[in-house]
Design a protein around this motif. Structure first.
Motif, PDB file in Angstrom:
ATOM      1  N   LYS A 162     -61.160 -15.640  43.994  1.00 26.76           N
ATOM      2  CA  LYS A 162     -60.314 -16.070  42.879  1.00 26.76           C
ATOM      3  C   LYS A 162     -58.848 -15.696  43.088  1.00 26.76           C
ATOM      4  O   LYS A 162     -58.018 -15.948  42.228  1.00 26.76           O
ATOM      5  CB  LYS A 162     -60.846 -15.492  41.568  1.00 26.76           C
ATOM      6  CG  LYS A 162     -62.213 -16.070  41.194  1.00 26.76           C
ATOM      7  CD  LYS A 162     -62.740 -15.463  39.910  1.00 26.76           C
ATOM      8  CE  LYS A 162     -64.119 -15.983  39.565  1.00 26.76           C
ATOM      9  NZ  LYS A 162     -64.175 -17.398  39.266  1.00 26.76           N
ATOM     10  N   GLY A 163     -58.539 -15.057  44.235  1.00 32.92           N
ATOM     11  CA  GLY A 163     -57.151 -14.750  44.558  1.00 32.92           C
ATOM     12  C   GLY A 163     -56.750 -13.293  44.459  1.00 32.92           C
ATOM     13  O   GLY A 163     -55.601 -12.947  44.750  1.00 32.92           O
ATOM     14  N   PHE A 164     -57.658 -12.416  44.065  1.00 34.74           N
ATOM     15  CA  PHE A 164     -57.334 -10.999  43.963  1.00 34.74           C
ATOM     16  C   PHE A 164     -57.214 -10.358  45.339  1.00 34.74           C
ATOM     17  O   PHE A 164     -57.884 -10.763  46.287  1.00 34.74           O
ATOM     18  CB  PHE A 164     -58.412 -10.255  43.166  1.00 34.74           C
ATOM     19  CG  PHE A 164     -58.225 -10.307  41.684  1.00 34.74           C
ATOM     20  CD1 PHE A 164     -57.662  -9.241  41.006  1.00 34.74           C
ATOM     21  CD2 PHE A 164     -58.614 -11.426  40.964  1.00 34.74           C
ATOM     22  CE1 PHE A 164     -57.496  -9.282  39.637  1.00 34.74           C
ATOM     23  CE2 PHE A 164     -58.445 -11.475  39.593  1.00 34.74           C
ATOM     24  CZ  PHE A 164     -57.885 -10.402  38.919  1.00 34.74           C
ATOM     25  N   GLN A 218     -51.634 -13.483  38.379  1.00 34.27           N
ATOM     26  CA  GLN A 218     -51.859 -14.933  38.333  1.00 34.27           C
ATOM     27  C   GLN A 218     -53.350 -15.251  38.310  1.00 34.27           C
ATOM     28  O   GLN A 218     -53.817 -16.091  37.530  1.00 34.27           O
ATOM     29  CB  GLN A 218     -51.162 -15.600  39.525  1.00 34.27           C
ATOM     30  CG  GLN A 218     -49.648 -15.452  39.466  1.00 34.27           C
ATOM     31  CD  GLN A 218     -48.959 -15.657  40.817  1.00 34.27           C
ATOM     32  OE1 GLN A 218     -49.600 -15.866  41.843  1.00 34.27           O
ATOM     33  NE2 GLN A 218     -47.633 -15.611  40.800  1.00 34.27           N
ATOM     34  N   ALA A 219     -54.128 -14.553  39.150  1.00 37.82           N
ATOM     35  CA  ALA A 219     -55.579 -14.758  39.191  1.00 37.82           C
ATOM     36  C   ALA A 219     -56.223 -14.313  37.882  1.00 37.82           C
ATOM     37  O   ALA A 219     -57.141 -14.974  37.372  1.00 37.82           O
ATOM     38  CB  ALA A 219     -56.178 -14.005  40.378  1.00 37.82           C
ATOM     39  N   TYR A 220     -55.742 -13.202  37.341  1.00 34.39           N
ATOM     40  CA  TYR A 220     -56.251 -12.699  36.049  1.00 34.39           C
ATOM     41  C   TYR A 220     -56.085 -13.763  34.970  1.00 34.39           C
ATOM     42  O   TYR A 220     -57.015 -14.030  34.192  1.00 34.39           O
ATOM     43  CB  TYR A 220     -55.508 -11.419  35.652  1.00 34.39           C
ATOM     44  CG  TYR A 220     -55.684 -11.047  34.196  1.00 34.39           C
ATOM     45  CD1 TYR A 220     -56.731 -10.234  33.794  1.00 34.39           C
ATOM     46  CD2 TYR A 220     -54.813 -11.524  33.218  1.00 34.39           C
ATOM     47  CE1 TYR A 220     -56.913  -9.899  32.460  1.00 34.39           C
ATOM     48  CE2 TYR A 220     -54.987 -11.201  31.886  1.00 34.39           C
ATOM     49  CZ  TYR A 220     -56.030 -10.392  31.508  1.00 34.39           C
ATOM     50  OH  TYR A 220     -56.202 -10.080  30.181  1.00 34.39           O
ATOM     51  N   LEU A 221     -54.891 -14.369  34.901  1.00 33.05           N
ATOM     52  CA  LEU A 221     -54.620 -15.353  33.849  1.00 33.05           C
ATOM     53  C   LEU A 221     -55.559 -16.548  33.945  1.00 33.05           C
ATOM     54  O   LEU A 221     -55.989 -17.093  32.920  1.00 33.05           O
ATOM     55  CB  LEU A 221     -53.157 -15.803  33.914  1.00 33.05           C
ATOM     56  CG  LEU A 221     -52.127 -14.746  33.507  1.00 33.05           C
ATOM     57  CD1 LEU A 221     -50.713 -15.256  33.745  1.00 33.05           C
ATOM     58  CD2 LEU A 221     -52.317 -14.313  32.056  1.00 33.05           C
ATOM     59  N   GLU A 251     -48.896 -11.781  31.853  1.00 32.70           N
ATOM     60  CA  GLU A 251     -48.096 -12.999  31.677  1.00 32.70           C
ATOM     61  C   GLU A 251     -46.675 -12.796  32.193  1.00 32.70           C
ATOM     62  O   GLU A 251     -46.072 -13.735  32.716  1.00 32.70           O
ATOM     63  CB  GLU A 251     -48.099 -13.425  30.215  1.00 32.70           C
ATOM     64  CG  GLU A 251     -49.464 -13.932  29.792  1.00 32.70           C
ATOM     65  CD  GLU A 251     -49.467 -14.581  28.430  1.00 32.70           C
ATOM     66  OE1 GLU A 251     -48.384 -14.772  27.835  1.00 32.70           O
ATOM     67  OE2 GLU A 251     -50.569 -14.904  27.957  1.00 32.70           O
ATOM     68  N   ILE A 252     -46.144 -11.606  32.045  1.00 28.63           N
ATOM     69  CA  ILE A 252     -44.806 -11.303  32.579  1.00 28.63           C
ATOM     70  C   ILE A 252     -44.874 -11.146  34.098  1.00 28.63           C
ATOM     71  O   ILE A 252     -44.107 -11.769  34.836  1.00 28.63           O
ATOM     72  CB  ILE A 252     -44.236 -10.021  31.929  1.00 28.63           C
ATOM     73  CG1 ILE A 252     -43.970 -10.254  30.435  1.00 28.63           C
ATOM     74  CG2 ILE A 252     -42.966  -9.564  32.642  1.00 28.63           C
ATOM     75  CD1 ILE A 252     -43.602  -8.999  29.662  1.00 28.63           C
ATOM     76  N   ILE A 253     -45.815 -10.327  34.555  1.00 29.80           N
ATOM     77  CA  ILE A 253     -45.910 -10.014  35.988  1.00 29.80           C
ATOM     78  C   ILE A 253     -46.186 -11.257  36.822  1.00 29.80           C
ATOM     79  O   ILE A 253     -45.673 -11.396  37.936  1.00 29.80           O
ATOM     80  CB  ILE A 253     -46.986  -8.933  36.223  1.00 29.80           C
ATOM     81  CG1 ILE A 253     -46.560  -7.631  35.531  1.00 29.80           C
ATOM     82  CG2 ILE A 253     -47.217  -8.694  37.715  1.00 29.80           C
ATOM     83  CD1 ILE A 253     -47.643  -6.567  35.465  1.00 29.80           C
ATOM     84  N   ALA A 254     -46.958 -12.191  36.295  1.00 26.50           N
ATOM     85  CA  ALA A 254     -47.310 -13.411  37.036  1.00 26.50           C
ATOM     86  C   ALA A 254     -46.091 -14.251  37.397  1.00 26.50           C
ATOM     87  O   ALA A 254     -46.143 -15.055  38.334  1.00 26.50           O
ATOM     88  CB  ALA A 254     -48.300 -14.246  36.231  1.00 26.50           C
ATOM     89  N   ALA A 264     -60.200 -19.195  31.491  1.00 29.57           N
ATOM     90  CA  ALA A 264     -61.473 -19.886  31.706  1.00 29.57           C
ATOM     91  C   ALA A 264     -62.624 -19.280  30.917  1.00 29.57           C
ATOM     92  O   ALA A 264     -63.440 -20.002  30.331  1.00 29.57           O
ATOM     93  CB  ALA A 264     -61.810 -19.903  33.194  1.00 29.57           C
ATOM     94  N   GLU A 265     -62.699 -17.933  30.898  1.00 26.95           N
ATOM     95  CA  GLU A 265     -63.866 -17.305  30.263  1.00 26.95           C
ATOM     96  C   GLU A 265     -63.588 -15.951  29.635  1.00 26.95           C
ATOM     97  O   GLU A 265     -64.458 -15.389  28.974  1.00 26.95           O
ATOM     98  CB  GLU A 265     -64.993 -17.148  31.292  1.00 26.95           C
ATOM     99  CG  GLU A 265     -64.635 -16.241  32.460  1.00 26.95           C
ATOM    100  CD  GLU A 265     -65.755 -16.133  33.487  1.00 26.95           C
ATOM    101  OE1 GLU A 265     -66.877 -15.747  33.110  1.00 26.95           O
ATOM    102  OE2 GLU A 265     -65.478 -16.446  34.661  1.00 26.95           O
TER     103      GLU A 265
END
Length: 194
Positions: A158-160, A107-110, A73-76, A115-116
């Motif tokens: 997914k953006g990774f 960002q992709a992780y979040l 959440e910080i890194i994003a 979602a799941e």
């Protein structure tokens, strides 16, 4: 502190380095179900690309400090000033592409987590339980598999970044999604029970 029996039969890829032996004996291949911890290890495996894992392992605490405990959440929210700050940090691997990828990956992780659940997503590729391989030699262990190729492709969609099929498979091994301890290694059956 746990002592590591030098007479134990191990996989052998760690050599004689006590730090690396400790990692093999206590962490590598142990199933990880925590989303944030899985993400941290995937990021570190991305930084490892082109380098030896022991290099990353020795810098892991520096990475944790520099990347705020790998809090996505910080890194994003980071931008160019943070990239430049990290590029000046001699305690980590100073690779601009990998640093920028870590921000994108957060960002992709979040998105996946919302979602799941990232752990749920990751473990779905192996049916929710570690795949139990039966390798008898290091030469038999693949660098990538069909699962790691599909997993990698989907992460990229997914953006990774810095998550090719070889990186993903090394990460799957480290996080226990697959048990790739050799059958002769004393950890093979121990990890199987985890």
């Amino acid at each position: 502190m746990k002592t590591h029996d030098t007479d134990q039969t191990r996989c052998g890829w760690h050599g004689a380095d006590p730090f690396y032996v400790k990692y093999h004996d206590e962490e590598w291949g142990v199933p990880e179900y925590d989303s944030r911890a899985l993400w941290e290890k995937l990021v570190l495996d991305g930084f490892q690309a082109g380098l030896s894992w022991i290099t990353i392992l020795r810098k892991r605490e520096n990475f944790r400090e520099a990347f705020q405990g790998f809090d996505p959440e910080i890194i994003a929210t980071w931008g160019e000033a943070d990239v430049q700050r990290l590029l000046a940090n001699a305690g980590i691997i100073r690779h601009q592409g990998k640093i920028e990828a870590t921000i994108t990956n957060a960002q992709a992780y979040l998105e996946i987590e919302a979602a799941e659940g990232f752990a749920t997503h990751c473990w779905s590729y192996v049916g929710g339980a570690p795949l139990q391989n039966q390798w008898e030699s290091l030469e038999a262990v693949p660098a990538q598999t069909e699962i790691s190729r599909v997993f990698s492709k989907n992460l990229k969609k997914k953006g990774f970044k810095f998550c090719g099929p070889t990186i993903v498979y090394a990460w799957m091994q480290a996080c226990g999604l697959v048990n790739d301890h050799l059958t002769s290694c004393y950890r093979h059956n121990e990890v199987r029970r985890d």
